[in-house]
Design an enzyme around this catalytic site. Sequence first.
Site, mmCIF file in Angstrom:
data_model
loop_
_atom_site.group_PDB
_atom_site.id
_atom_site.type_symbol
_atom_site.label_atom_id
_atom_site.label_comp_id
_atom_site.label_asym_id
_atom_site.label_seq_id
_atom_site.Cartn_x
_atom_site.Cartn_y
_atom_site.Cartn_z
ATOM 1 N N CYS A 240 -1.829 8.009 9.196
ATOM 2 C CA CYS A 240 -1.008 8.405 8.045
ATOM 3 C C CYS A 240 -0.073 9.549 8.409
ATOM 4 O O CYS A 240 1.062 9.600 7.930
ATOM 5 C CB CYS A 240 -1.896 8.795 6.866
ATOM 6 S SG CYS A 240 -2.693 7.367 6.114
ATOM 7 N N HIS B 50 -3.715 2.551 3.518
ATOM 8 C CA HIS B 50 -4.230 3.902 3.322
ATOM 9 C C HIS B 50 -3.586 4.515 2.074
ATOM 10 O O HIS B 50 -2.478 4.138 1.678
ATOM 11 C CB HIS B 50 -3.934 4.772 4.540
ATOM 12 C CG HIS B 50 -4.604 4.284 5.795
ATOM 13 N ND1 HIS B 50 -5.156 5.137 6.728
ATOM 14 C CD2 HIS B 50 -4.837 3.027 6.264
ATOM 15 C CE1 HIS B 50 -5.678 4.431 7.718
ATOM 16 N NE2 HIS B 50 -5.498 3.158 7.461
ATOM 17 N N GLU C 170 -2.186 7.346 1.498
ATOM 18 C CA GLU C 170 -0.887 7.998 1.707
ATOM 19 C C GLU C 170 0.217 6.945 1.845
ATOM 20 O O GLU C 170 1.345 7.140 1.383
ATOM 21 C CB GLU C 170 -0.947 8.881 2.955
ATOM 22 C CG GLU C 170 -1.937 10.041 2.855
ATOM 23 C CD GLU C 170 -3.356 9.668 3.303
ATOM 24 O OE1 GLU C 170 -3.717 8.466 3.264
ATOM 25 O OE2 GLU C 170 -4.110 10.584 3.687
ATOM 26 N N CYS D 263 -5.564 10.833 7.987
ATOM 27 C CA CYS D 263 -5.872 10.382 9.347
ATOM 28 C C CYS D 263 -4.605 10.428 10.206
ATOM 29 O O CYS D 263 -3.488 10.563 9.695
ATOM 30 C CB CYS D 263 -6.450 8.971 9.307
ATOM 31 S SG CYS D 263 -5.234 7.700 8.919
ATOM 32 N N GLU E 23 -8.798 -2.025 0.856
ATOM 33 C CA GLU E 23 -9.388 -2.714 2.012
ATOM 34 C C GLU E 23 -9.591 -4.179 1.645
ATOM 35 O O GLU E 23 -9.831 -4.502 0.468
ATOM 36 C CB GLU E 23 -10.726 -2.066 2.390
ATOM 37 C CG GLU E 23 -10.585 -0.609 2.829
ATOM 38 C CD GLU E 23 -11.910 0.140 2.943
ATOM 39 O OE1 GLU E 23 -11.889 1.300 3.373
ATOM 40 O OE2 GLU E 23 -12.961 -0.446 2.582
ATOM 41 N N ASN F 100 -6.531 3.905 -1.481
ATOM 42 C CA ASN F 100 -6.738 3.004 -0.344
ATOM 43 C C ASN F 100 -7.205 1.623 -0.801
ATOM 44 O O ASN F 100 -7.959 1.483 -1.781
ATOM 45 C CB ASN F 100 -7.710 3.610 0.677
ATOM 46 C CG ASN F 100 -9.037 4.041 0.098
ATOM 47 O OD1 ASN F 100 -9.107 4.520 -1.031
ATOM 48 N ND2 ASN F 100 -10.098 3.876 0.868
HETATM 49 ZN ZN LIG Z 1 -4.819 7.285 6.709
#
Ligand SMILES: [Zn+2]
Length: 293
Positions: free
Chosen positions: A92, A62, A64, A89, A51, A49
């Site tokens: 994803c 993310h 994935e 999540c 950010e 991930n």
């Molecule tokens: Zn996710």
Amino acid sequence: MMASRGCSRDELLQSMVMPSSALARPPISNFNVGAVGMTPNGDVYVGVNLEFLGMPLNNSVHAEQFLVANLRLHKETELELMAVNAAPCGHCRQFLSELACASTLQILLPGPKASRRSSRTGDAPSQYSLADLLPMRFCPQDLLGDCPPPLLLQEQKLHLQFTADFCANPRYAPWVDGHGSAQSTALYKALEQARESFAPYSNCPAGVAIVTRSEQVYAGAYLESCAFNPGMQALQVALVDAAIHGLPRYTDIALVLVAEVPGSQVQHAPMIRLLLQSIAPVAEVIDVHLTRG
Ligand SMILES: [Zn+2]
């Protein structure tokens, strides 16, 4: 590798998840996610991930998504098995629904955590299909019909060219002619990525190429989702390419080329400029105008 380590395919992927997650860049959540995927040929790819400080959270990449972008950048066409250190999540799960191989993808999760967090009772299996994780999902066929065009990770070949006006611009003409410069390489990579965009819902493709101060070039294509929001901006995919190849700081980005069709219903450059203002404020952004045909 599996034979030399004396472990199964599942054990190998699971053993790589935590070391991979250490490569994540999550300065806001400090929650590292690693996603490790295997193709039917046994090749292994990683996602983490990302950010971005100063930007709304929905600009995050993310793990994935990073994994899918990584597969695509390496021309892989199928993901067979994926291991993650936390349950994917909903965003994803929806994004993974775009894969042509969505119906056969298997996902390995840490068993105890998955069973605690889900409504399952008894012994939860550690391996799930996407249908297990996202039943009754909104899927590409809902918008594209039962015979959809090539889906995510399948070959995309959009017919796009530079506009005559762009080619005639005295600054860009030498790049179009191609003299081996980083700018010329980036220009054609941006065009290539636009042609390989996954944009079946808007038909508004885009490709981005990044040039660093040391003249390294990275590139990425726009990847859509039928649910719209879980898609990836072309800049996000280009930043995945940069992260894979070790770009240490976003502030090393000197130039960003955004290739898209002017006047389309969806325009990519405004959001890309906003993100760059936060992560690489001195980078120059150039619109590369494309035309269909
Ligand atoms: Zn996710």
